[in-house]
Design a protein around this motif. Structure first.
Motif: not given
Lengths: 264, 264
Positions: A31, A33, A121-122, A125, A179, A182-183, A257-259
């Motif tokens: 999760g 980065q 990173t992904f 997710p 998905i 988004r990254y 990675v979501d922030a």
């Protein structure tokens, strides 16, 4: 070798700096980065930055350091690029020249560091969304292929697009696209779905780097731009001096990675 | 002055090059990517590129030319940066120094051109989605404000974030965010929604550039990063030589904003 897996990116960076974590960073601290590293002299920095801007999928820029300053700041992360990665690769005139755990002796007054996005990173997710990420037993990395698709050159840098492949059940391919799109700092949406020959890959079972692929009945091969791409473009420039991370041994940043913090 | 509005971006560029279109490009050729222009000497190009990478919302990079080459290629667009914009602004040591329609006499062997995204890009999609874009009568541009939010400096470039404002009915603000987020080359999602004071804007009725705002009952002010931002950062570097587009007089590219070519 390596101590037990740490709880936080900062703890990992401190262990690496103390010489107590020398292992790869794939599959740990899910999760957060992770970032690839490229260090070049200031006189080559414009070519590297322009190469990244012209090839944003393989080379998403997370941060660029000031010439000579080894400290990078991204959100709450304050990292010393000389010590905080578990392992580095030295380059001399375009050839690998060693894999030290500390590059303090090799840092120069004109060194510029680039942190680039990483597909580690992904994967979290994807898994959380129910998309299986199939790796060879004992491996924490995907197979990687050198394609015959050229990247956009910039100054002295040029080379082929390098891709990672994950075999995805056909019914989940669209979800995998949604998905990963988004990254952008995880290379974003796939660059190709399906026939490997379209990328000049003759035999999927023989990757150029990494483990053999794991492909099950009904899977579709899905290809993402790979952070190895700049490591193939850099030798074309044959700089007398360059340093990168060693494959799989990334810098782990504080943020999820979501922030991602805005800007670089 | 200007001939009748042309049917295609290529026809517009040809009219501009022939001196037969000198007017602004706002509100024409809806749906096509428009681009801001910054030209600097090669020795300042790294600072400009890094400034753009560090501030992607105000300065999304569409293309960078080779030093000395005035021709830019993006998808099917082949444009001569010396002639194909309707109007330019010359800068000398950080001060405006004229607004010619042709910069051929000012082009140099070390000139590097940057095409940057423009918010004209997302206004068509907003309107088509039912989000009204309210402009002052006779105007085709939004009000623009200099904020007290600093951008991330790069080398010799630094300055405040500049924003454009569109007043959006409260019930449509989320839709406006969703739509504009799809267009990173149109500055992407808003940087701020609501209270102008949070950006250091004391009086919304007095923009720093452009027409007065049109705000109706129930509207919320929504702020997007603005392409004027680099024009305020460039004077800080006070380059002896720089050229930009004149405000509102952009390069219009062949491709539709919904079909941007990959990479730059």
């Amino acid at each position: 070798m390596s101590a037990g897996a740490p709880d936080t990116p900062r703890a990992l960076r401190e262990l690496a700096a103390a010489g107590r974590w020398n292992g790869p960073t794939a599959g740990i601290l899910d999760g957060h980065q992770q970032a690839n590293l490229v260090i070049v002299p200031r006189e080559l920095a414009y070519d590297v930055l322009l190469y990244c801007v012209r090839n944003p999928k393989p080379c998403p820029v997370i941060a660029v350091t000031e010439p000579g300053d080894p400290v990078v700041r991204v959100g709450t992360t304050v990292a010393d690029l000389r010590t905080d990665l578990p392992r580095y690769r030295l380059w001399r005139h375009g050839e690998p020249a060693g894999e030290p755990h500390d590059i303090t002796p090799y840092w120069r007054d004109d060194s510029v560091g680039f942190l680039l996005g990483c597909s580690h990173t992904f994967e979290g997710p994807l898994c959380r969304a129910g998309v299986p990420v199939r790796y060879a037993p004992g491996s924490a990395a995907p197979p990687v292929y050198v394609t015959d698709v050229p990247t956009r050159p910039a100054g002295r840098l040029s080379g082929p697009l390098v891709v990672s492949m994950r075999a995805i059940p056909a019914a989940l391919v669209a979800r995998a696209v949604e998905i990963t799109a988004r990254y952008p700092t995880g290379h974003g949406a796939p660059v190709h779905i399906g026939d490997p020959a379209a990328l000049g890959i003759a035999d999927l079972s023989r990757p150029d780097f990494g483990p053999s692929p794991v492909i099950e009945d009904g899977d579709v091969p899905v290809f993402w731009a790979c952070g190895v791409t700049p490591q193939l473009a850099l030798p074309a420039a044959a700089p007398e001096y360059a340093i990168t991370h060693a494959p799989g041994h990334m810098l782990v940043l504080d943020h999820l990675v979501d922030a991602a913090p805005e800007g670089q």
